[in-house]
Design an enzyme around this catalytic site. Structure first.
Site, mmCIF file in Angstrom:
data_model
loop_
_atom_site.group_PDB
_atom_site.id
_atom_site.type_symbol
_atom_site.label_atom_id
_atom_site.label_comp_id
_atom_site.label_asym_id
_atom_site.label_seq_id
_atom_site.Cartn_x
_atom_site.Cartn_y
_atom_site.Cartn_z
ATOM 1 N N GLU A 71 1.771 5.496 8.094
ATOM 2 C CA GLU A 71 0.991 5.776 7.153
ATOM 3 C C GLU A 71 0.701 4.839 6.159
ATOM 4 O O GLU A 71 -0.291 4.259 6.094
ATOM 5 C CB GLU A 71 1.961 6.252 5.963
ATOM 6 C CG GLU A 71 2.457 8.027 6.559
ATOM 7 C CD GLU A 71 0.758 8.849 6.894
ATOM 8 O OE1 GLU A 71 -0.195 8.298 7.501
ATOM 9 O OE2 GLU A 71 0.860 9.750 5.818
ATOM 10 N N THR A 90 -8.065 7.307 2.735
ATOM 11 C CA THR A 90 -6.770 7.358 1.345
ATOM 12 C C THR A 90 -6.015 5.794 0.382
ATOM 13 O O THR A 90 -6.810 6.099 -0.154
ATOM 14 C CB THR A 90 -5.270 7.384 2.456
ATOM 15 O OG1 THR A 90 -5.291 8.703 2.966
ATOM 16 C CG2 THR A 90 -4.114 7.468 0.823
#
Length: 310
Positions: free
Chosen positions: A130, A183
């Site tokens: 991530e 993101t």
């Protein structure tokens, strides 16, 4: 499928769930990526093939590769793996595309190694994937993918993940307008500080949602699905957000909010028939606004990542 090869399904996930920015997430059923991971004689990890999306094959630049490299750094022994990814979750869709790859890769490798690592350790490894995707090692997507159901990240330092119950009649509806919001970009619009007043409201909602999950109190779950901090800022980036939310609530949703960093919008409903009504209302709204979209209606996936048997 040999003992040196495994094929898996990696679920899409909804992060934040309105009131739990970076700490709450849930796993979806039937929406996700597929991966094949196999042992090789060469140490390390290689990404052999990616279908469905144009993503880097370099393991250090690929979220699945970065996550497995973190795992191998902690593994007491020599091992090598190659990965094939069938990418069915679009990057930037807000339903955990990078998390599915990162979590799926470490889960599969752990299986092939004989499960030397715990679920909590796998979450920590997947977080490194991530970090490659967004610049932040967050766990609110990878945790539900690995644990299944709802999860709460109680603490990041040290990492502490709590599995939460999923009420049997709870359904999730997700609509994805066909735009991409990365993101990393979505995080840039978030303010670093909040007022004490907003913090108190948010903490109350987070506690209320957790209590509602444990007691299967659907009304309490609905009252708690309010975001006073992130949604007012990020919703501006999503076309028709206010219209979708109003239509969802009018159709019987318990609550509605932004899925992860967006642009996907999620709603939770009690019972399948209500969920279908909410999905229809969402579709109708975007059709009137001439926005292209995908929509998914899903039970909460309490299993998480699973083996696909041929």
């Amino acid at each position: 499928m040999s003992k040196d090869e495994i094929k898996i399904f990696c679920p899409a996930t909804i992060a934040n769930v309105s009131c739990g920015f970076d700490v709450l997430g849930l796993a979806l059923d039937g929406v996700g990526d597929e991966m094949v991971v196999r042992k090789t004689d060469q140490r390390g990890v290689s990404i052999k093939k990616i279908t469905g999306q144009d993503l880097p094959l370099d393991p250090q630049k690929n979220v699945a590769g970065a996550a497995v490299l973190a795992l191998l750094d902690a593994y007491d022994g020599d091992a090598g793996f190659e990965i094939e990814i069938d990418k069915r979750i679009k990057p930037g869709s807000g339903i955990g595309s990078s998390a599915a790859s990162a979590a799926g890769a470490v889960w599969a490798v752990n299986q092939l190694l004989g499960n030397p690592f715990t679920k909590l350790q796998l979450v920590a490894f997947a977080m490194q994937g991530e970090k490659v995707a967004s610049g932040v090692a967050h766990a609110d997507n990878v945790a539900p993918a690995i644990y299944g159901g709802f999860t709460l990240v109680r603490s990041y330092h040290p990492l502490d993940v709590v599995a939460l119950p999923s009420p049997k009649e709870l359904y999730a509806i997700v609509i994805h307008p066909q735009i991409e919001i990365k993101t990393a970009d979505s995080r840039k619009v978030i303010k670093a500080n909040i007022s004490l007043e907003k913090g108190i409201k948010q903490w109350g909602n987070l506690a209320g949602l957790v209590a509602g999950l444990f007691t299967e109190d659907y009304d309490l779950i609905g009252r708690s699905l309010e975001d006073h901090i992130i949604e007012p800022i990020r919703s501006i980036l999503i076309p028709g957000f206010d219209d979708i939310k109003a239509a969802s609530m009018a159709a019987g949703a318990l609550g509605c909010g932004i899925s992860g960093s967006g642009p996907s919008i999620f709603a939770l409903s009690k019972r399948s028939d209500k969920a279908q009504n909410v999905a229809a209302a969402m579709k109708d709204t975007y059709q009137k606004l001439n926005v292209d979209f995908d929509v998914h209606v899903s039970k909460i996936n309490i299993e998480g990542i699973k083996v696909i048997k041929k």
